[in-house]
Design a protein around this motif. Structure first.
Motif, short mmCIF file in Angstrom:
data_model
loop_
_atom_site.label_atom_id
_atom_site.label_comp_id
_atom_site.label_asym_id
_atom_site.label_seq_id
_atom_site.Cartn_x
_atom_site.Cartn_y
_atom_site.Cartn_z
N VAL A 1 0.87 -1.17 0.00
CA VAL A 1 0.00 0.00 0.00
C VAL A 1 0.91 1.23 0.00
CG1 VAL A 1 -0.15 -0.06 2.55
CG2 VAL A 1 -1.90 1.15 1.26
N ILE A 2 0.43 2.31 -0.59
CA ILE A 2 1.25 3.53 -0.59
C ILE A 2 0.77 4.46 0.52
CG2 ILE A 2 2.06 5.51 -1.93
CD1 ILE A 2 1.52 3.99 -4.48
N HIS A 3 1.70 4.82 1.39
CA HIS A 3 1.43 5.83 2.41
C HIS A 3 2.20 7.09 2.03
CE1 HIS A 3 0.09 3.08 5.99
NE2 HIS A 3 -0.55 2.81 4.88
N GLY A 4 1.93 8.18 2.75
CA GLY A 4 2.64 9.42 2.45
C GLY A 4 4.10 9.33 2.85
N THR A 5 4.34 8.89 4.07
CA THR A 5 5.70 8.92 4.61
C THR A 5 5.99 7.64 5.40
OG1 THR A 5 4.98 9.89 6.68
CG2 THR A 5 5.59 11.44 4.95
N ALA A 6 7.26 7.45 5.68
CA ALA A 6 7.67 6.30 6.50
C ALA A 6 7.06 6.42 7.91
CB ALA A 6 9.19 6.25 6.60
N SER A 7 6.97 7.63 8.41
CA SER A 7 6.42 7.82 9.76
C SER A 7 4.99 7.32 9.84
CB SER A 7 6.45 9.30 10.15
OG SER A 7 7.75 9.81 10.06
N GLU A 8 4.22 7.61 8.79
CA GLU A 8 2.83 7.15 8.73
C GLU A 8 2.79 5.62 8.67
OE1 GLU A 8 1.44 9.88 5.53
OE2 GLU A 8 -0.19 8.41 5.46
N ALA A 9 3.69 5.04 7.85
CA ALA A 9 3.72 3.59 7.70
C ALA A 9 4.06 2.94 9.04
CB ALA A 9 4.76 3.20 6.64
N THR B 1 9.73 1.39 2.34
CA THR B 1 10.79 2.21 1.78
C THR B 1 10.15 3.40 1.08
OG1 THR B 1 12.82 2.25 0.44
CG2 THR B 1 11.02 0.92 -0.41
N ASN B 2 10.89 4.50 1.05
CA ASN B 2 10.34 5.72 0.45
C ASN B 2 10.79 5.85 -0.99
OD1 ASN B 2 9.31 6.28 2.93
ND2 ASN B 2 10.53 8.11 3.32
N MET B 3 9.85 5.76 -1.91
CA MET B 3 10.17 6.02 -3.31
C MET B 3 10.59 7.48 -3.47
SD MET B 3 9.66 3.19 -4.91
CE MET B 3 9.42 3.56 -6.63
N HIS B 4 10.11 8.31 -2.54
CA HIS B 4 10.39 9.75 -2.68
C HIS B 4 11.77 10.15 -2.17
CE1 HIS B 4 8.29 10.09 1.43
NE2 HIS B 4 9.50 10.53 1.65
N LYS B 5 12.49 9.23 -1.56
CA LYS B 5 13.84 9.63 -1.14
C LYS B 5 14.83 9.40 -2.29
CE LYS B 5 13.87 9.19 3.96
NZ LYS B 5 13.25 10.45 4.19
N THR C 1 10.85 9.63 -7.37
CA THR C 1 9.40 9.78 -7.30
C THR C 1 9.08 10.95 -6.38
OG1 THR C 1 9.28 7.38 -7.51
CG2 THR C 1 7.26 8.50 -6.86
N ASN C 2 8.54 12.00 -6.95
CA ASN C 2 8.35 13.21 -6.14
C ASN C 2 7.58 12.93 -4.85
OD1 ASN C 2 9.11 13.91 -8.78
ND2 ASN C 2 8.42 15.99 -8.40
N PHE C 3 7.97 13.66 -3.80
CA PHE C 3 7.33 13.55 -2.50
C PHE C 3 5.82 13.71 -2.68
CE2 PHE C 3 6.19 14.84 1.75
CZ PHE C 3 7.08 14.15 2.54
N ASP C 4 4.94 12.91 -2.05
CA ASP C 4 5.27 11.92 -1.06
C ASP C 4 4.89 10.54 -1.55
OD1 ASP C 4 2.61 12.38 -1.08
OD2 ASP C 4 2.32 12.51 1.05
N CYS C 5 5.66 9.53 -1.14
CA CYS C 5 5.38 8.18 -1.62
C CYS C 5 6.21 7.14 -0.85
CB CYS C 5 5.70 8.09 -3.11
SG CYS C 5 5.18 6.53 -3.83
N ARG D 1 -4.78 9.74 -2.05
CA ARG D 1 -4.39 10.30 -3.34
C ARG D 1 -4.07 9.17 -4.32
NH1 ARG D 1 0.55 13.09 -3.10
NH2 ARG D 1 -0.18 14.06 -4.99
N PHE D 2 -4.05 9.56 -5.61
CA PHE D 2 -3.73 8.60 -6.67
C PHE D 2 -2.20 8.64 -6.86
CE2 PHE D 2 -5.33 7.31 -11.23
CZ PHE D 2 -4.72 6.08 -11.09
N ARG D 3 -1.48 8.06 -5.89
CA ARG D 3 -0.01 8.16 -5.93
C ARG D 3 0.62 7.12 -6.84
NH1 ARG D 3 -0.66 8.45 -0.13
NH2 ARG D 3 -0.21 10.51 0.69
N SER D 4 -0.13 6.03 -7.11
CA SER D 4 0.51 4.95 -7.88
C SER D 4 0.80 5.37 -9.32
CB SER D 4 -0.38 3.70 -7.89
OG SER D 4 -1.66 4.03 -8.38
N LEU D 5 0.10 6.40 -9.82
CA LEU D 5 0.37 6.86 -11.19
C LEU D 5 1.82 7.27 -11.35
CD1 LEU D 5 -2.43 9.25 -12.48
CD2 LEU D 5 -1.64 7.13 -13.53
N LYS D 6 2.33 8.05 -10.38
CA LYS D 6 3.71 8.53 -10.54
C LYS D 6 4.70 7.37 -10.43
CE LYS D 6 3.72 10.40 -5.82
NZ LYS D 6 3.83 11.58 -4.98
N VAL D 7 4.38 6.39 -9.58
CA VAL D 7 5.26 5.22 -9.47
C VAL D 7 5.27 4.46 -10.80
CG1 VAL D 7 5.71 3.07 -8.22
CG2 VAL D 7 4.75 5.03 -7.00
#
Ligand code: PLP
Length: 498
Positions: free
Chosen positions: A143-151, A311-315, A319-323, A368-374
């Protein structure tokens, strides 16, 4: 703004953005504005009448850009990167165009289904055990969360509920409720002294204690099975109940990786399934994406014995923040802890049990529809392109470390290079200098380098040593930049120790 005006504004904005990226090195990497600079530049009240796009766009250049720190600059070496790419930006654009809350499958089936598919692609690309696939034998998934902290906060909630449910499964009714209430007050979430503060924060949110397993320079700041054993035994002797541990692949200070083999062995002995099992989460916020390279995949060898991984795709993965991508071995652990079905949410698809409703895998409701950017990033670069991206930075970290070693009269490596990160300190002349004096000099040099504005580095304290972190992992950094960074450091070191 009508569609004709939108097209013109969008073209002009994209021109601006491309110019910004093409000339990113022209900007001083850290903004030099003073606190409160923007209030002086903007009116006190929102405008009564709408303004023309050209005026708004001009203000981006004149008022916002001066207050930016340029995270995509090849001279940005601080913390960990937050990397971007054009395909990810296009993903964001489509995502906002198709905007919606997308909490359930029926809210936009494509949002849910694309997420499940790209997360399965990633699980395979990272060589995670098959139990983390949505189609895997244990019914796991990503599942995609915004940040590692959220996960981390989310899996800690799931871990708490799983532990309490299993520990009181022999009871029922009020007896079970009372036992759960009593046990809740004894729960302890664990990490190591090198674990990111996100775990402590998750414990605060979850309402449990947090304890850190000490780490040592001799073990390269890794959490070891023995360290974990000592902590678990001490806590249990006091009547407390450890139920969760964050292990790290790529710690924030030094990019160390905990000793997964010994941790798995100790937990099998002290907390096996069904007997006070302790949930093991792997926080790989930065370095986890390196698993896309075959040479790092051995690090996932024990993950089938653990419970979740993020893991953060955005780091480090363009993949632009957040992901932040989170994988669990059994998705029902999340759903059981987080599902609340209101009458308004009922629909035939949810009732059929054939669809995923990601609202039950996360703390927020809408998503959000974050999987598009991934999807755009993976398809644009391909696995080979993403491997090359990681390997380039790992190589640059090694080049930097070699340069540091070539001036052993000025610097000492405190740790690394690991996953592109090298941590260094200033070598003080005269062996008699105390640790405090050495630290003060390294700190002075660090402040001078950042004030110079050519490069931007962050510092840390490891094992009592004040140290400077160099992490060349932004999209445009090349060897010539790393050599320049080193020259800046040499100049500052010579001045500081003169
Ligand atoms: N975990 C590790 C190892 C990190 O290095 C960081 C941030 O750098 C985090 C967690 C927190 O990440 P996020 O901002 O995605 O919550």
């Amino acid at each position: 703004m009508d569609s004709k005006q939108f097209r013109e504004a969008a073209i002009s904005s994209i021109d601006d953005i491309v110019k910004y990226y093409d000339n990113i090195e022209d900007h001083k990497v850290v903004s030099s504005v003073e606190p409160g600079y923007l209030r002086k530049l903007l009116p006190d009240h929102a405008p009564e009448d709408g303004e023309a796009w050209a005026e708004i766009q001009n203000d981006v250049q004149s008022k916002i850009v001066p207050g930016l720190t340029h995270w995509q600059s090849p001279n940005f070496l601080a913390w960990f990167p937050s990397s971007s790419s054009y395909p990810a930006m296009l993903g964001e654009m489509y995502s906002t165009a198709f905007t919606g809350a997308a909490f359930n499958w029926i809210c936009s089936p494509a949002v849910t289904e694309l997420e499940t598919i790209v997360l399965d692609w990633l699980a395979k690309a990272f060589a995670l055990p098959e139990c983390y696939l949505s189609t895997g034998s244990t019914h796991g998934g990503g599942v995609i969360h915004g940040t590692a902290s959220e996960a981390i906060a989310t899996v800690m909630v799931a871990a708490r509920d799983k532990y309490l449910r299993e520990a009181t499964a022999h009871l029922s009714g009020e007896e079970q409720e009372d036992a759960i209430a009593l046990k809740r007050s004894k729960l302890v979430a664990l990490g190591s002294a090198a674990t990111h503060s996100a775990t402590k924060k998750a414990a605060m949110i979850t309402g449990v204690r947090f304890r850190a397993v000490p780490v040592h320079a001799k073990d390269e700041y890794k959490m070891t099975g023995e360290g974990l054993r000592t902590m678990i035994e001490e806590l249990r002797a006091k009547g407390l109940e450890p139920f969760y541990v964050t292990t790290t692949l790529g710690t924030t200070d030094t990019c160390s990786t905990d000793d997964f083999d010994s941790i798995a062995a100790v937990l099998e002995e002290l907390a096996p399934p069904g007997k006070g099992e302790i949930w093991v989460h792997v926080d790989a916020a930065y370095a986890g994406v390196a698993l896309i390279c075959l040479e790092y995949q051995h690090l996932a060898a024990q993950f089938h014995r653990f419970h979740s991984f993020n893991t953060n795709m955005h780091k480090w993965m363009l993949t632009n923040f957040d992901c932040s991508v989170l994988f669990v071995r059994q998705r029902s652990w999340l759903v059981e802890a987080l599902s609340v079905t209101l009458a308004i949410l009922r629909n035939d698809y949810t009732d059929s049990g054939l669809v995923t409703d990601y609202r039950d895998w996360q703390i927020p409701f809408g998503r959000r529809f974050r999987s598009l950017k991934v999807w755009f990033v993976i398809r644009s670069y391909g696995i080979k392109g993403l491997q090359a991206h990681i390997r380039k930075h790992v190589g640059l970290g090694e080049t930097f470390a070699e340069l540091v070693k070539s001036r052993s009269d000025l610097f000492e490596i405190v740790s690394g290079p690991r996953f592109a990160l090298t941590v260094i300190k200033l070598k003080t002349k005269g062996a008699a200098a105390t640790l405090e004096e050495q630290n003060a000099l390294t700190q002075k040099m660090h402040e001078a380098v950042n004030a110079g504005g050519k490069i931007f580095l962050s510092s840390t304290v490891v094992g009592g040593i004040f140290a400077i972190r160099h992490c060349p992992a932004t999209p445009f950094v090349e060897e010539q930049h790393v050599r320049k960074h080193f020259e800046v450091l040499v100049e500052a070191a010579e001045k500081t120790t003169a």
